[in-house]
Design an enzyme around this catalytic site. Structure first.
Site, mmCIF file in Angstrom:
data_model
loop_
_atom_site.group_PDB
_atom_site.id
_atom_site.type_symbol
_atom_site.label_atom_id
_atom_site.label_comp_id
_atom_site.label_asym_id
_atom_site.label_seq_id
_atom_site.Cartn_x
_atom_site.Cartn_y
_atom_site.Cartn_z
ATOM 1 N N CYS A 2 -2.225 -3.883 9.414
ATOM 2 C CA CYS A 2 -2.210 -3.432 10.672
ATOM 3 C C CYS A 2 -1.349 -5.199 11.085
ATOM 4 O O CYS A 2 -1.156 -5.981 11.040
ATOM 5 C CB CYS A 2 -2.899 -3.876 11.360
ATOM 6 S SG CYS A 2 -4.641 -2.769 11.036
ATOM 7 N N ARG A 27 3.058 -2.868 7.729
ATOM 8 C CA ARG A 27 1.867 -3.695 8.151
ATOM 9 C C ARG A 27 0.348 -2.579 8.393
ATOM 10 O O ARG A 27 -0.694 -2.754 7.526
ATOM 11 C CB ARG A 27 1.635 -4.467 8.773
ATOM 12 C CG ARG A 27 2.419 -5.425 8.694
ATOM 13 C CD ARG A 27 2.434 -6.562 9.810
ATOM 14 N NE ARG A 27 1.451 -7.037 9.707
ATOM 15 C CZ ARG A 27 0.903 -8.484 9.254
ATOM 16 N NH1 ARG A 27 2.257 -8.798 8.376
ATOM 17 N NH2 ARG A 27 -0.041 -9.255 9.127
ATOM 18 N N TRP A 73 -3.187 0.122 10.115
ATOM 19 C CA TRP A 73 -4.050 0.448 8.593
ATOM 20 C C TRP A 73 -5.648 -0.009 9.208
ATOM 21 O O TRP A 73 -6.052 -0.350 9.047
ATOM 22 C CB TRP A 73 -3.628 -0.772 7.733
ATOM 23 C CG TRP A 73 -3.953 -0.265 6.020
ATOM 24 C CD1 TRP A 73 -3.042 0.725 5.069
ATOM 25 C CD2 TRP A 73 -5.041 -0.555 5.291
ATOM 26 N NE1 TRP A 73 -3.653 0.341 4.461
ATOM 27 C CE2 TRP A 73 -5.035 0.528 4.026
ATOM 28 C CE3 TRP A 73 -6.629 -1.485 5.764
ATOM 29 C CZ2 TRP A 73 -5.873 -0.348 3.738
ATOM 30 C CZ3 TRP A 73 -7.294 -1.386 5.058
ATOM 31 C CH2 TRP A 73 -6.859 -1.217 3.251
ATOM 32 N N ASN A 99 -5.882 -7.370 14.482
ATOM 33 C CA ASN A 99 -5.759 -6.767 12.679
ATOM 34 C C ASN A 99 -6.272 -8.285 12.251
ATOM 35 O O ASN A 99 -6.696 -9.507 12.303
ATOM 36 C CB ASN A 99 -4.251 -7.830 13.089
ATOM 37 C CG ASN A 99 -3.866 -7.874 11.616
ATOM 38 O OD1 ASN A 99 -4.704 -7.471 10.473
ATOM 39 N ND2 ASN A 99 -3.171 -9.083 10.412
ATOM 40 N N GLY A 100 -7.656 -7.399 11.416
ATOM 41 C CA GLY A 100 -8.057 -8.219 11.120
ATOM 42 C C GLY A 100 -9.964 -6.567 10.901
ATOM 43 O O GLY A 100 -9.755 -6.015 10.824
ATOM 44 N N GLU A 484 3.518 -3.416 -14.372
ATOM 45 C CA GLU A 484 4.515 -3.210 -13.442
ATOM 46 C C GLU A 484 5.104 -2.173 -12.811
ATOM 47 O O GLU A 484 5.287 -1.290 -12.285
ATOM 48 C CB GLU A 484 5.436 -3.983 -13.173
ATOM 49 C CG GLU A 484 5.940 -4.228 -11.662
ATOM 50 C CD GLU A 484 5.667 -4.825 -10.422
ATOM 51 O OE1 GLU A 484 4.069 -5.148 -10.597
ATOM 52 O OE2 GLU A 484 5.831 -4.221 -9.439
ATOM 53 N N LYS A 488 4.066 0.780 -9.561
ATOM 54 C CA LYS A 488 5.227 1.707 -8.973
ATOM 55 C C LYS A 488 5.225 2.590 -8.909
ATOM 56 O O LYS A 488 5.186 3.008 -7.708
ATOM 57 C CB LYS A 488 6.622 0.795 -9.331
ATOM 58 C CG LYS A 488 7.386 -1.007 -9.385
ATOM 59 C CD LYS A 488 7.477 -0.609 -7.788
ATOM 60 C CE LYS A 488 6.423 -1.388 -7.198
ATOM 61 N NZ LYS A 488 5.869 -3.142 -7.489
ATOM 62 N N GLU A 491 2.026 3.954 -6.798
ATOM 63 C CA GLU A 491 2.189 3.476 -5.487
ATOM 64 C C GLU A 491 2.963 4.531 -4.617
ATOM 65 O O GLU A 491 2.519 5.152 -3.823
ATOM 66 C CB GLU A 491 3.032 1.986 -5.389
ATOM 67 C CG GLU A 491 1.814 1.297 -5.343
ATOM 68 C CD GLU A 491 3.219 -0.294 -5.304
ATOM 69 O OE1 GLU A 491 2.522 -1.413 -4.509
ATOM 70 O OE2 GLU A 491 3.534 -0.398 -5.715
ATOM 71 N N HIS A 507 -5.482 2.911 -29.114
ATOM 72 C CA HIS A 507 -7.464 3.127 -28.773
ATOM 73 C C HIS A 507 -7.587 3.818 -28.039
ATOM 74 O O HIS A 507 -9.194 2.725 -27.171
ATOM 75 C CB HIS A 507 -7.608 1.667 -28.589
ATOM 76 C CG HIS A 507 -7.529 1.062 -29.859
ATOM 77 N ND1 HIS A 507 -7.794 0.558 -31.450
ATOM 78 C CD2 HIS A 507 -6.111 -0.503 -29.926
ATOM 79 C CE1 HIS A 507 -7.617 -0.201 -31.797
ATOM 80 N NE2 HIS A 507 -6.482 -0.711 -31.314
ATOM 81 N N LYS A 607 1.107 -2.884 3.082
ATOM 82 C CA LYS A 607 2.322 -4.216 2.965
ATOM 83 C C LYS A 607 1.668 -5.936 2.608
ATOM 84 O O LYS A 607 1.323 -5.913 1.296
ATOM 85 C CB LYS A 607 3.118 -4.439 3.795
ATOM 86 C CG LYS A 607 4.409 -5.651 2.937
ATOM 87 C CD LYS A 607 5.775 -5.052 1.688
ATOM 88 C CE LYS A 607 6.234 -5.858 1.234
ATOM 89 N NZ LYS A 607 6.717 -5.819 -0.593
#
Ligand code: G6P
Length: 612
Positions: A2, A27, A73, A99-100, A484, A488, A491, A507, A607
């Site tokens: 947010c 955000r 968000w 926000n929160g 990573e 990427k 995402e 395995h 983000k």
């Protein structure tokens, strides 16, 4: 998570709020809304992006010198017009953006319902609006007192902006856990979740601390705690240029940020790595250097991409400085009652400096007496302020939700730390230390060389057009890079991807391999397991898997047995992570673009994750 923005001053607030929301959209972007206040108030909020909000409001001729805006968000309640912010209290006395998460919202809501309050949204924010109003009307107190009293009843995290419709010339801002920055202009103030909406107007800012309330009028500003203790505001100057937060001719922020890496790494080692003196200086660690040199154990905490950088850090610190190092997800660390000793060093890595789990891990480590060091990209952020010492990555603002330049900048800092500690602890001979300093200095140029291959990587991305699964394999320093690379891809392209230590393939993941399964193999000819990785490639080929290898320039052994190859310049193994990740970032980017996705705002992600 947010983004919130507010303005009070002499300009028309509408464009300030819309532009601010565009800057903060990374955000959260499932709904957006604003309120413009003049003699009256006007609230507009919709499911969708900021551009939808703009489309629907731009011809309404909204004017007013106070405004607040929110890009969401979702936490409580699905994305919808009703759940979008701002929220207004039942008797229309308080307008709020938040926000929160208000953790005790259900209990507060029940109490308010028992007292006759109705709710129209499913949000925790509407509960807070009504709680403030209830105290205001019932207690016949000022809006400021009602706000402060309400905040004492709230558990959880918030960054809020509040306007009382009976006192329309004042904007209230309060923070606990979620960041808020106040930009100080001449006769005007800008308030936002971070500095990006502010820097085009002023570089003078105040970072709000937890449990503080700002009472902001056009020409007047005061700060106090929620318990009514006055606080002297500290104005700081920030060093962000407007160009840093614009796309600068690139199609997406992510692409711009991938291409910025040579500069970001150079800025990160500038003034710290001297090629002339063959030395490394980390001023931010000066106070804790003795503790670091004598450390018995280092624990690195972080989330997401920052956690992956931490894994590279573990390899570096153990390899070069011989300090036992563990890496933990901050979210696990904080709740599993970890054993932390007073002589432990905890390194918290965070691009934003606002990730809720990382902050909680820092607080826990401090409580248990450890020395806590931050590696962080945002000046004034909570991580920067709450750690005992730290080093900033100077990557510049990272806007694309998928982290790229922050990752390589974090590894740069970890490399400098490991080299310096290795040298000071006597494990790294002078010649080796100087050799690595020279090699580190060359990294930006080598990344340029990789970036020059972007057309080839773009073409290669076509291979993934009809792919649903993929595997990323690496060993040693390249294992975290495999993780990573897979992250990427997941995402931004929504392709299922898994990163694995190459030897672990047999395995389990090997069962997945067939002709429709691309396997991205990271191989450096400097790695001691080079021959083993060749065997891993053979194992994939034997099962008709498609192999895309990231290899050292001129490596014919691997290029001959791979379906596709991307070459990276030769470098010592300790630096290969910095190079190998770049083609993987570009590959994910082009795959997602080919699929028509919005790479800067992937679905469901945000983000800066300021909630647990
Ligand atoms: C989110 C972002 C990731 C980031 C992670 C940790 O998940 O989408 O890109 O790596 O948070 O964020 P931090 O700011 O603490 O590095």
């Amino acid at each position: 998570m947010c983004g919130i923005v507010g303005y009070i001053g002499f300009r028309n607030a509408y464009p300030v709020i819309i532009n601010g929301l565009k800057r903060l959209e990374y955000r959260g972007y499932d709904s957006a809304g604003l309120a413009i206040i003049n003699d009256n108030y006007h609230i507009y909020k919709y499911k969708g992006k900021v551009k939808d909000l703009e489309e629907k409001t731009k011809n309404l001729n909204l004017t007013g010198t106070i405004g607040i805006g929110h890009t969401r968000w979702a936490t409580h309640g699905e994305p919808s017009d009703i759940n979008a912010h701002p929220h207004i209290s039942m008797n229309k006395k308080f307008i709020i953006i938040h926000n929160g998460i208000i953790e005790n919202y259900a209990r507060l809501k029940k109490r308010l319902e028992d007292r006759g309050y109705n709710f129209i949204s499913q949000t925790d924010t509407e509960v807070l609006a009504n709680l403030i109003e209830y105290i205001y009307l019932k207690g016949r107190v000022t809006p400021e007192i009602a706000l402060r009293l309400a905040l004492t009843k709230v558990c959880g995290a918030y960054g809020i902006l509040v306007v009382c419709t009976d006192e329309k010339e004042t904007l209230f801002a309060a923070r606990k856990g979620s960041p808020l920055v106040i930009g100080v202009g001449e006769g005007e103030y800008f308030i936002a979740s971070d500095a990006t909406p502010i820097v085009e107007y002023t570089n003078r800012v105040i970072f709000l601390n937890d449990d503080e309330v700002a009472i902001v009028k056009k020409n007047e500003f005061s700060l106090k705690t929620i318990m009514n203790v006055p606080v002297t505001p500290v104005i700081q100057e920030i060093d962000i240029e407007i160009g840093d937060i614009e796309k600068g001719g690139f199609d997406h922020f992510m692409l711009k940020e991938i291409f910025e890496q040579p500069r970001a790494i150079e800025d990160t080692f500038r003034g710290r790595l001297s090629i002339k003196d063959k030395s490394i200086t980390l001023g931010g660690l000066y106070n804790v250097m003795d503790k670091l040199i004598n450390a018995k154990r280092i624990i690195i905490v972080g989330c997401g991409t920052s956690w992956h950088a931490g894994l590279v850090g573990e390899y570096l610190l153990e390899d070069l400085a011989k300090i036992p190092t563990e890496v933990e997800y901050a979210s696990e660390f904080r709740y599993r009652n970890p054993i932390i000793n007073e002589d432990d060093i905890v390194i918290a890595i965070s691009q934003s400096g606002e990730t809720a789990d990382t902050i909680a891990a820092i607080r826990l480590a401090k409580e248990k007496g450890a020395t806590v060091i931050g590696i962080c990209n945002v000046v004034g952020s909570t991580v920067a302020r709450e750690t005992h010492a730290g080093v900033f990555t100077h990557a510049g603002p990272e806007i694309g939700v998928a982290s790229t330049k922050a990752f390589t900048a974090q590894i740069t800092i970890l490399t400098l730390m490991a080299l310096l500690l290795g040298y000071k602890r006597g494990f790294l001979p002078k010649e080796k230390y100087e050799y690595y300093i020279n090699e580190m200095f060359e990294i930006p140029k080598k990344i340029e060389k990789i970036l020059n291959q972007h057309e080839k990587i773009k073409e290669l991305a076509q291979v993934f057009n009809n792919i649903n699964n993929s595997l990323y394999l690496g060993r040693g320093y390249l294992f975290p890079v495999a993780l990573e690379g897979a992250l990427k891809l997941k995402e931004i392209s929504y392709i299922h991807a898994e990163g694995y230590p190459a030897a672990e393939m047999k395995h389990g993941p090997i069962a997945l391999i067939d002709e429709s399964m691309p396997v991205v193999v990271l191989a450096s000819n400097k790695d001691i397991t080079y021959e083993k990785i060749i065997s891993n490639i053979q194992e994939v080929k034997a099962r008709k898997g498609m192999v895309i290898s990231i290899i050292t320039e001129g490596d014919e052994k691997i290029s001959k047995i791979s379906d596709y190859c991307i070459e990276i310049p030769e470098a010592p193994d300790i630096l290969t992570a910095l190079l190998s990740v770049v083609p993987l970032q570009l590959l994910s980017y082009y795959i997602a673009v080919n699929r028509g996705y919005n790479v800067d705002q992937p679905r469901n992600l945000a983000k800066s994750v300021t909630v647990e």
